[in-house]
Design an enzyme around this catalytic site. Structure first.
Site, PDB file in Angstrom:
ATOM      1  N   LYS A   1       0.852  -1.211   0.000  1.00  0.00           N
ATOM      2  CA  LYS A   1       0.000   0.000   0.000  1.00  0.00           C
ATOM      3  C   LYS A   1       0.884   1.256   0.000  1.00  0.00           C
ATOM      4  CE  LYS A   1      -3.702  -2.660   1.973  1.00  0.00           C
ATOM      5  NZ  LYS A   1      -4.915  -2.709   2.805  1.00  0.00           N
TER       6      LYS A   1
ATOM      7  N   HIS B   1      -8.156  -3.254  -6.429  1.00  0.00           N
ATOM      8  CA  HIS B   1      -8.196  -3.374  -4.967  1.00  0.00           C
ATOM      9  C   HIS B   1      -9.356  -2.527  -4.439  1.00  0.00           C
ATOM     10  CE1 HIS B   1      -7.117  -2.908  -0.769  1.00  0.00           C
ATOM     11  NE2 HIS B   1      -6.412  -4.019  -0.909  1.00  0.00           N
TER      12      HIS B   1
ATOM     13  N   GLU C   1     -11.329 -10.513  -1.261  1.00  0.00           N
ATOM     14  CA  GLU C   1     -11.075  -9.717  -0.064  1.00  0.00           C
ATOM     15  C   GLU C   1     -12.368  -9.054   0.394  1.00  0.00           C
ATOM     16  OE1 GLU C   1      -6.632  -8.504   0.041  1.00  0.00           O
ATOM     17  OE2 GLU C   1      -7.696  -7.036  -1.167  1.00  0.00           O
TER      18      GLU C   1
ATOM     19  N   GLY D   1      -7.851  -4.584   6.887  1.00  0.00           N
ATOM     20  CA  GLY D   1      -7.267  -3.632   7.826  1.00  0.00           C
ATOM     21  C   GLY D   1      -8.087  -3.434   9.088  1.00  0.00           C
TER      22      GLY D   1
HETATM   23  P1  PGA Z   1      -4.885  -6.332   5.403  1.00  0.00           P
HETATM   24  O1  PGA Z   1      -4.998  -5.855   3.888  1.00  0.00           O
HETATM   25  O2  PGA Z   1      -4.109  -7.611   5.414  1.00  0.00           O
HETATM   26  O3  PGA Z   1      -4.185  -5.207   6.104  1.00  0.00           O
HETATM   27  O4  PGA Z   1      -6.293  -6.522   5.901  1.00  0.00           O
HETATM   28  C1  PGA Z   1      -5.237  -6.781   2.874  1.00  0.00           C
HETATM   29  C2  PGA Z   1      -5.341  -6.057   1.545  1.00  0.00           C
HETATM   30  O5  PGA Z   1      -5.873  -4.943   1.496  1.00  0.00           O
HETATM   31  O6  PGA Z   1      -4.885  -6.594   0.505  1.00  0.00           O
END
Ligand code: PGA
Length: 257
Positions: free
Chosen positions: A12, A96, A168, A174
């Site tokens: 990110k 994403h 996801e 997150g």
């Molecule tokens: P995360 O993010 O592991 O921090 O939940 C996953 C992603 O956004 O690909």
């Protein structure tokens, strides 16, 4: 059927160039024993070329987090498929949920980006997933099916060899809330069913489908054990070499079972 197992780290908007070099180096050192699992790191654009220098002699692959679909032109702030390739990337994350939520990406732009990536011989990690209110309204299946149909419109079975899907659930990204292994497996199986319908059984059987959303060393094994989960896309836990490497080793141990 042995599908390719893939653990990818989505950095990110984290890591300056020096921080990126340090993290990439640590990941490389900690994963020299990995054979069966494909590792992908996706640093920010600014660190791609530097990270490539660190990993190019290893089996770790480099990915970008986004691209624009045009080859070049007056598109201030955008980055083309050719540009990320010239920095060493062989993968790109497309669609994403953060890009869909904050930067207006739609199934149509996702489709254009996938086509542009494939035309440039880049492999893609295409993200799909439902919002919390969509899960609560019991429309997860419809939402994910629509995203998949939109994303892969006009593609054929041969194109799909260069595609990974990452499921996801947006409410799990997150947030520390992970989908239960049963919830994740159910959607993964559904995604495979939709791909079978759109293409054929071989394409569906061979497709790597990653789970993403608060994957950590503590919950990785139970998720990665599910029959239709072929890896993970990691956010938070990929920013430290120890936790990223722990998840990679969990995948590797399961692959060797
Ligand atoms: P995360 O993010 O592991 O921090 O939940 C996953 C992603 O956004 O690909």
């Amino acid at each position: 059927m042995k599908r390719k197992k893939v653990i990818a780290g989505n950095w990110k908007m984290f890591k300056t160039n020096s921080e990126a070099l340090q993290l990439a180096n640590q990941i490389r050192i900690k994963t020299t024993d990995i054979k069966a699992t494909q590792i992908i790191v996706c640093p920010p654009f600014t660190a791609l070329a530097n990270v490539n220098e660190v990993i190019k002699e290893s089996s770790i692959a480099l990915g970008a987090q986004n691209i624009y679909w045009e080859k070049e032109g007056a598109f201030t702030g955008e980055i083309s498929p050719g540009m990320i390739k010239s920095a060493g990337a062989t993968y790109v994350i497309i669609g994403h949920s953060e890009r869909r939520q904050y930067f207006g990406e739609t199934d149509e732009t996702v489709n254009k980006k996938i086509k542009a990536a494939l035309e440039n011989s880049l492999k893609t990690i295409v993200c799909v997933g439902e919002l919390l209110e969509q899960r609560e309204a019991n429309i997860t299946r419809e939402v994910v099916t629509k995203q998949i149909k939109g994303a892969f419109a006009g593609l054929n079975g041969a194109d799909m060899q260069h595609v990974i899907i990452a499921y996801e659930p947006v409410w799990a990204i997150g947030t520390g809330k992970t989908a239960t292994p049963e919830q994740a497996q159910e959607v993964h199986a559904e995604i495979r069913r939709v791909i079978n319908e759109l293409f054929d059984k071989t394409v569906a059987d061979n497709l790597t489908i990653q789970y993403g959303g608060s994957v950590k060393p503590e919950n990785a094994e139970i998720l990665l054990k599910q029959v239709d989960i072929d890896g993970a896309l990691i956010g938070g836990a990929c920013l430290k070499a120890d936790s990223f490497s722990a998840i990679i080793h969990t995948m590797e141990n399961l692959s060797n079972e």
